[in-house]
Design a protein around this motif. Structure first.
Motif, PDB file in Angstrom:
ATOM      1  N   HIS A  53       1.178  21.388  22.456  1.00 52.56           N
ATOM      2  CA  HIS A  53       2.448  21.373  21.888  1.00 52.56           C
ATOM      3  C   HIS A  53       2.213  19.598  21.751  1.00 52.56           C
ATOM      4  CE1 HIS A  53       5.984  21.657  19.791  1.00 52.56           C
ATOM      5  NE2 HIS A  53       5.816  22.848  19.816  1.00 52.56           N
ATOM      6  N   ALA A  54       3.216  18.648  20.680  1.00 47.00           N
ATOM      7  CA  ALA A  54       3.334  17.701  20.284  1.00 47.00           C
ATOM      8  C   ALA A  54       4.615  17.335  21.291  1.00 47.00           C
ATOM      9  CB  ALA A  54       2.970  17.148  18.995  1.00 47.00           C
TER      10      ALA A  54
ATOM     11  N   CYS B 232      -1.250  15.157  17.821  1.00 43.62           N
ATOM     12  CA  CYS B 232      -0.993  16.668  18.358  1.00 43.62           C
ATOM     13  C   CYS B 232      -1.666  17.432  17.329  1.00 43.62           C
ATOM     14  CB  CYS B 232      -0.354  16.850  18.303  1.00 43.62           C
ATOM     15  SG  CYS B 232       0.029  18.708  18.603  1.00 43.62           S
ATOM     16  N   CYS B 233      -3.454  17.675  17.348  1.00 38.72           N
ATOM     17  CA  CYS B 233      -3.887  18.167  16.678  1.00 38.72           C
ATOM     18  C   CYS B 233      -3.986  19.736  16.259  1.00 38.72           C
ATOM     19  CB  CYS B 233      -5.264  17.697  16.416  1.00 38.72           C
ATOM     20  SG  CYS B 233      -5.402  15.857  15.447  1.00 38.72           S
TER      21      CYS B 233
ATOM     22  N   ASP C 274      -3.843  23.773  16.040  1.00 31.89           N
ATOM     23  CA  ASP C 274      -2.915  24.680  15.299  1.00 31.89           C
ATOM     24  C   ASP C 274      -1.848  25.136  15.174  1.00 31.89           C
ATOM     25  OD1 ASP C 274      -3.109  27.800  14.511  1.00 31.89           O
ATOM     26  OD2 ASP C 274      -4.635  27.275  13.046  1.00 31.89           O
ATOM     27  N   GLU C 275      -1.184  25.288  14.660  1.00 32.50           N
ATOM     28  CA  GLU C 275       0.055  25.694  14.615  1.00 32.50           C
ATOM     29  C   GLU C 275       0.918  26.496  15.275  1.00 32.50           C
ATOM     30  OE1 GLU C 275       4.903  25.164  12.364  1.00 32.50           O
ATOM     31  OE2 GLU C 275       2.541  24.774  10.868  1.00 32.50           O
ATOM     32  N   HIS C 276      -0.418  27.569  15.209  1.00 30.02           N
ATOM     33  CA  HIS C 276       0.358  29.148  15.564  1.00 30.02           C
ATOM     34  C   HIS C 276      -0.196  29.472  17.028  1.00 30.02           C
ATOM     35  CE1 HIS C 276       0.173  33.562  15.429  1.00 30.02           C
ATOM     36  NE2 HIS C 276      -1.208  33.501  16.168  1.00 30.02           N
TER      37      HIS C 276
ATOM     38  N   ARG D  10      -0.255  26.680  19.180  1.00 26.98           N
ATOM     39  CA  ARG D  10       0.789  25.249  19.847  1.00 26.98           C
ATOM     40  C   ARG D  10       2.044  26.762  20.160  1.00 26.98           C
ATOM     41  NH1 ARG D  10       0.329  21.455  15.417  1.00 26.98           N
ATOM     42  NH2 ARG D  10       2.265  21.573  14.330  1.00 26.98           N
ATOM     43  N   ASN D  11       2.263  27.673  18.650  1.00 27.77           N
ATOM     44  CA  ASN D  11       3.540  28.464  19.270  1.00 27.77           C
ATOM     45  C   ASN D  11       3.789  29.062  19.237  1.00 27.77           C
ATOM     46  OD1 ASN D  11       5.071  25.888  17.862  1.00 27.77           O
ATOM     47  ND2 ASN D  11       4.496  25.981  16.177  1.00 27.77           N
TER      48      ASN D  11
ATOM     49  N   ARG E 184       6.120  31.272  21.371  1.00 27.84           N
ATOM     50  CA  ARG E 184       7.731  31.105  20.423  1.00 27.84           C
ATOM     51  C   ARG E 184       8.185  32.280  20.032  1.00 27.84           C
ATOM     52  NH1 ARG E 184       8.579  25.187  18.340  1.00 27.84           N
ATOM     53  NH2 ARG E 184       9.054  23.960  19.965  1.00 27.84           N
TER      54      ARG E 184
END
Length: 79
Positions: free
Chosen positions: A19-20, A37-38, A40-42, A44-45, A48
């Motif tokens: 995560h960034a 930070c590359c 994948d958003e799904h 890295r989160n 949550r």
């Protein structure tokens, strides 16, 4: 800024795992702000909760887990 010689050292600046927020310190200390930070958003989160209200982590808003491990150090007599 540290001397960087591209003929001797390959500088990896794209991070696809973290995560960034977790990259801020190493980015500032070791990468002179070049670390990207590359991830994948799904992914890295993933830890949550929806809308961060039902977040399962004690570190609200930050996907960081401290996990204790119980073990025994051992080694062979001749090592």
């Amino acid at each position: 800024a540290s001397p960087y010689e591209p003929l001797v050292l390959t500088k990896l600046v794209k991070n696809f795992r973290s995560h960034a927020d977790l990259l801020r310190v190493p980015n500032a200390l070791f990468y002179d702000g070049e670390l990207e930070c590359c991830a994948d958003e799904h992914l890295r989160n993933f830890c949550r909760g929806p809308d961060f209200e039902e977040e399962p982590l004690a570190t609200r808003g930050l996907p960081l887990v401290f996990h204790g491990v119980v073990g025994k150090d051992s080694r062979e007599g001749d090592s």
